[in-house]
Design a protein around this motif. Structure first.
Motif, mmCIF file in Angstrom:
data_model
loop_
_atom_site.group_PDB
_atom_site.id
_atom_site.type_symbol
_atom_site.label_atom_id
_atom_site.label_comp_id
_atom_site.label_asym_id
_atom_site.label_seq_id
_atom_site.Cartn_x
_atom_site.Cartn_y
_atom_site.Cartn_z
ATOM 1 N N HIS A 167 0.838 -1.190 0.000
ATOM 2 C CA HIS A 167 0.000 0.000 0.000
ATOM 3 C C HIS A 167 0.879 1.249 0.000
ATOM 4 O O HIS A 167 2.039 1.207 0.428
ATOM 5 C CB HIS A 167 -0.932 0.032 1.210
ATOM 6 N N ILE A 168 0.335 2.350 -0.511
ATOM 7 C CA ILE A 168 1.043 3.633 -0.461
ATOM 8 C C ILE A 168 0.892 4.195 0.942
ATOM 9 O O ILE A 168 -0.221 4.415 1.417
ATOM 10 C CB ILE A 168 0.470 4.618 -1.494
ATOM 11 N N GLU A 169 2.021 4.426 1.601
ATOM 12 C CA GLU A 169 1.970 4.898 2.981
ATOM 13 C C GLU A 169 2.022 6.424 3.077
ATOM 14 O O GLU A 169 1.371 7.024 3.929
ATOM 15 C CB GLU A 169 3.121 4.308 3.784
ATOM 16 N N ASP A 170 2.780 7.058 2.167
ATOM 17 C CA ASP A 170 2.920 8.501 2.265
ATOM 18 C C ASP A 170 3.320 9.052 0.900
ATOM 19 O O ASP A 170 3.983 8.375 0.109
ATOM 20 C CB ASP A 170 3.995 8.871 3.310
ATOM 21 N N VAL A 171 2.890 10.287 0.608
ATOM 22 C CA VAL A 171 3.240 10.961 -0.639
ATOM 23 C C VAL A 171 3.657 12.386 -0.318
ATOM 24 O O VAL A 171 2.936 13.111 0.383
ATOM 25 C CB VAL A 171 2.070 10.987 -1.640
ATOM 26 N N GLN A 172 4.811 12.797 -0.808
ATOM 27 C CA GLN A 172 5.245 14.183 -0.720
ATOM 28 C C GLN A 172 5.289 14.761 -2.127
ATOM 29 O O GLN A 172 5.670 14.073 -3.068
ATOM 30 C CB GLN A 172 6.629 14.294 -0.081
ATOM 31 N N THR A 173 4.875 16.023 -2.270
ATOM 32 C CA THR A 173 4.846 16.633 -3.605
ATOM 33 C C THR A 173 5.591 17.957 -3.601
ATOM 34 O O THR A 173 5.701 18.627 -2.573
ATOM 35 C CB THR A 173 3.396 16.875 -4.061
ATOM 36 N N TRP A 174 6.098 18.318 -4.782
ATOM 37 C CA TRP A 174 6.774 19.583 -4.997
ATOM 38 C C TRP A 174 6.253 20.205 -6.297
ATOM 39 O O TRP A 174 5.965 19.480 -7.264
ATOM 40 C CB TRP A 174 8.290 19.388 -5.128
ATOM 41 N N GLY A 175 6.117 21.503 -6.321
ATOM 42 C CA GLY A 175 5.742 22.202 -7.540
ATOM 43 C C GLY A 175 6.978 22.480 -8.383
ATOM 44 O O GLY A 175 7.899 23.183 -7.938
ATOM 45 N N ILE A 176 7.017 21.936 -9.592
ATOM 46 C CA ILE A 176 8.182 22.069 -10.470
ATOM 47 C C ILE A 176 7.693 22.403 -11.884
ATOM 48 O O ILE A 176 6.826 21.692 -12.432
ATOM 49 C CB ILE A 176 9.011 20.765 -10.517
ATOM 50 N N ASN A 177 8.245 23.466 -12.477
ATOM 51 C CA ASN A 177 7.934 23.824 -13.874
ATOM 52 C C ASN A 177 6.434 23.915 -14.142
ATOM 53 O O ASN A 177 5.946 23.499 -15.193
ATOM 54 C CB ASN A 177 8.566 22.809 -14.845
ATOM 55 N N GLY A 178 5.699 24.428 -13.191
ATOM 56 C CA GLY A 178 4.253 24.560 -13.358
ATOM 57 C C GLY A 178 3.487 23.265 -13.169
ATOM 58 O O GLY A 178 2.265 23.227 -13.341
ATOM 59 N N GLY A 179 4.179 22.178 -12.820
ATOM 60 C CA GLY A 179 3.522 20.895 -12.581
ATOM 61 C C GLY A 179 3.923 20.328 -11.233
ATOM 62 O O GLY A 179 4.400 21.051 -10.351
ATOM 63 N N LEU A 180 3.735 19.027 -11.054
ATOM 64 C CA LEU A 180 4.031 18.379 -9.787
ATOM 65 C C LEU A 180 5.046 17.259 -9.972
ATOM 66 O O LEU A 180 5.033 16.543 -10.982
ATOM 67 C CB LEU A 180 2.762 17.778 -9.183
ATOM 68 N N VAL A 181 5.920 17.126 -8.989
ATOM 69 C CA VAL A 181 6.790 15.966 -8.853
ATOM 70 C C VAL A 181 6.511 15.396 -7.473
ATOM 71 O O VAL A 181 6.371 16.144 -6.494
ATOM 72 C CB VAL A 181 8.277 16.351 -8.991
ATOM 73 N N GLY A 182 6.385 14.060 -7.388
ATOM 74 C CA GLY A 182 6.052 13.457 -6.097
ATOM 75 C C GLY A 182 6.949 12.290 -5.766
ATOM 76 O O GLY A 182 7.491 11.619 -6.648
ATOM 77 N N VAL A 183 7.111 12.065 -4.458
ATOM 78 C CA VAL A 183 7.844 10.906 -3.953
ATOM 79 C C VAL A 183 6.867 10.099 -3.104
ATOM 80 O O VAL A 183 6.400 10.573 -2.057
ATOM 81 C CB VAL A 183 9.067 11.331 -3.116
ATOM 82 N N ALA A 184 6.519 8.892 -3.575
ATOM 83 C CA ALA A 184 5.563 8.031 -2.884
ATOM 84 C C ALA A 184 6.304 6.899 -2.180
ATOM 85 O O ALA A 184 7.131 6.217 -2.789
ATOM 86 C CB ALA A 184 4.555 7.458 -3.877
ATOM 87 N N GLN A 185 6.007 6.725 -0.901
ATOM 88 C CA GLN A 185 6.582 5.618 -0.135
ATOM 89 C C GLN A 185 5.580 4.468 -0.141
ATOM 90 O O GLN A 185 4.444 4.631 0.280
ATOM 91 C CB GLN A 185 6.879 6.053 1.301
#
Length: 534
Positions: A94-112
């Motif tokens: 299961h996905i436990e946690d997601v962190q997101t960042w705003g980059i170039n007008g879009g999103l980049v995320g790191v999912a654990q």
């Protein structure tokens, strides 16, 4: 370089150093990555990452194959998380946690992603609503219960519940807070090791055979409306009324007790702060509490005198156990543990799924989330639901993306669960407190007015036609006009009245109880008949 970008690149550097448990993806789509053999191939890839990371994997999305920060639009990011969630489910993770960042007008995320499927929630779940005067120690007591840690005398454990920075700073709760702990059938209490970590709260949900959730209300008089919402709008099994030994019962104590009893909720009284006074004062306050209970035709039962077995057997709408406690010395908390471990669930699950919305918020990559207590039935991820009514009485179709309970992802939620439901097909700005979630095939009929049997508990003169208090029914808190059948109702009177919402329709059903209040005036009622919108 922006601060967000620097934080992200440090996260990526750490991920690369971890080696084989990190996977980079620009995007995942249902049409491409769940079709044919791609789904099985990607699930196998995820299982390999989990094996390489001792049960944990990191997925970085919104990046190119060479690690460049591309960024994807929010809708694509949301779909990517949906697909990753399905792949994780297939890999028994299961996905436990997601962190997101705003980059170039879009999103980049790191999912654990963590090994172990989403949680089934068949365990027994008791929900307790707290009440009591400001500074009488509600949040501190609950904080010490769920952690097993004594307070430092300055309310340190209460910070585990309050979610707003200004609440922690001022030492006053301004909205409902939630906490959870549980019990293992063999090993006793399952407590939260570090309540500031979402994963630790989620672990309690995963490990306990029996859960106890607290809806911690507000003690400060200006927020009485919020307290009423917490006690009326949740599917509670018990009330926990706190009275500080150094202060004794106050007008707010009486107000909160009145709301608890108006909803026919079995209630326990905790005398708090017993470490601050001598035995003579504790005895005096207990006698005051007993007098207060007898004034409203309740029978007090001192647990110190009659024992836990008697309290469990006798607690009811009529009998109110009293427990002496201190969050600093931890006296009395073992007694509360035993009560909450053994007390039977009192709320009944009747009918199809229904949840009144208490809060709504938006989560990046997930979208709109509606939170509240499941009042009846069961809901699963993927279910098609209706939400409403909107201001014009319409209901809108939505789909359940995912369900979370105390920060733990669950695949189903039954009546009594306090959950956040991520919804597809609606913007968060369109969701309002007092709306209700129902099955798609339901045929709801919103109302602007209903008939009720009401009792006036307190009023300076009389209630006449057009009297406009605020009505609290489930999570609804709305001004409404009263039109008594006999033209007026005096303090202490019980009678029939038409109740008409002032601004918009809601879903109201026969048998629902409500509280109405305006200034010092207050009363209770039961819906006897509804009038659908014409």
């Amino acid at each position: 370089m922006s601060r967000d970008r620097a934080l992200l690149e440090r996260a990526l550097d750490r991920g690369e150093q971890d080696g084989g448990n990190v996977e980079f993806k620009e995007r995942l789509s249902r049409d491409v990555h769940l079709e044919g053999g791609r789904r099985e191939s990607l699930a196998a890839q995820l299982r390999h990452r989990l094996l390489s990371g001792d049960g944990e994997a990191t997925y970085v999305v919104g990046v190119t194959d060479d690690g460049g920060l591309a960024g994807i639009d929010p809708d694509t990011f949301s779909e990517t998380m949906d697909v990753l969630s399905l792949l994780a489910e297939e890999a028994d993770a299961h996905i436990e946690d997601v962190q997101t960042w705003g980059i170039n007008g879009g999103l980049v995320g790191v999912a654990q992603v963590r090994e172990g499927g989403v949680l089934e929630t068949d365990d027994e779940h008791v929900v307790v609503g707290t009440a009591g005067h400001v500074d009488h120690g509600k949040s501190t007591l609950v904080g010490s219960l769920v952690t097993g840690k004594p307070d430092d005398g300055d309310g340190a454990t209460r910070a585990f519940l309050d979610v707003q920075p200004h609440e922690v700073e001022r030492g006053l709760s301004a909205d409902l807070s939630y906490a959870v702990y549980g019990f293992d059938d063999d090993d006793g209490p399952v407590r939260v090791r570090n309540p500031n970590r979402k994963a630790d709260r989620a672990e309690v949900v995963q490990e306990a055979d029996r859960l106890v959730s607290f809806v911690d209300t507000v003690g400060h008089e200006p927020w009485l409306r919020t307290t009423i919402r917490g006690l009326v709008g949740q599917k509670l099994d018990y009330g926990l009324l706190v009275v500080a030994a150094d202060d004794g019962p106050t007008r707010t104590t009486r107000e909160h007790l009145g709301v608890l009893l108006a909803t026919d909720l079995p209630t326990i009284v905790a005398i708090t702060k017993t470490d601050t006074v001598d035995e003579e004062r504790i005895e005096e306050v207990e006698r005051e509490v007993e007098r207060l209970l007898r004034e409203v035709d309740k029978s007090p039962l001192r647990v110190s005198r009659h024992g836990v077995d008697a309290a469990i057997e006798e607690v009811s709408e009529r009998v109110v156990p009293i427990v002496e406690t201190s969050a600093i010395t931890m006296d009395g908390l073992e007694t509360l543990d035993e009560l909450f471990d053994r007390l039977p669930k009192t709320s009944q699950d009747t009918g199809e799924f229904r949840m009144y919305v208490d809060r709504s918020y938006s989560v990046t990559g997930v979208g709109a989330v509606a939170s509240g207590t499941v009042m009846a039935g069961e809901v699963e991820a993927g279910d098609k639901l209706l939400i409403g009514p909107m201001t014009d009485g319409r209901f809108q179709e939505v789909e359940v993306r995912s369900i979370e309970m105390h920060y733990h992802r669950v695949d189903t939620a039954q009546a009594g669960r306090i959950v956040g439901i991520a919804l597809k097909g609606i913007k968060e700005s369109a969701i309002e407190r007092g709306m209700v979630l129902l099955p798609r095939d339901a045929d709801p009929e919103p109302v602007r007015e209903f008939e009720a049997e009401v009792m006036v508990l307190n009023h300076p003169t009389r209630i006449g036609e057009g009297y406009e208090p605020v009505v609290h029914l489930e999570t609804i808190g709305e001004a409404a006009a009263f039109y008594p059948e006999n033209g007026r109702l005096l303090p202490g009177d019980t009678g029939k009245s038409t109740v008409r919402f002032k601004f918009r329709p809601y879903l109201v059903e026969e048998g629902q109880k409500f509280v109405f209040r305006e200034g010092r005036s207050k009363g209770v009622g039961t819906v006897t008949d509804v009038s659908p919108m014409g």
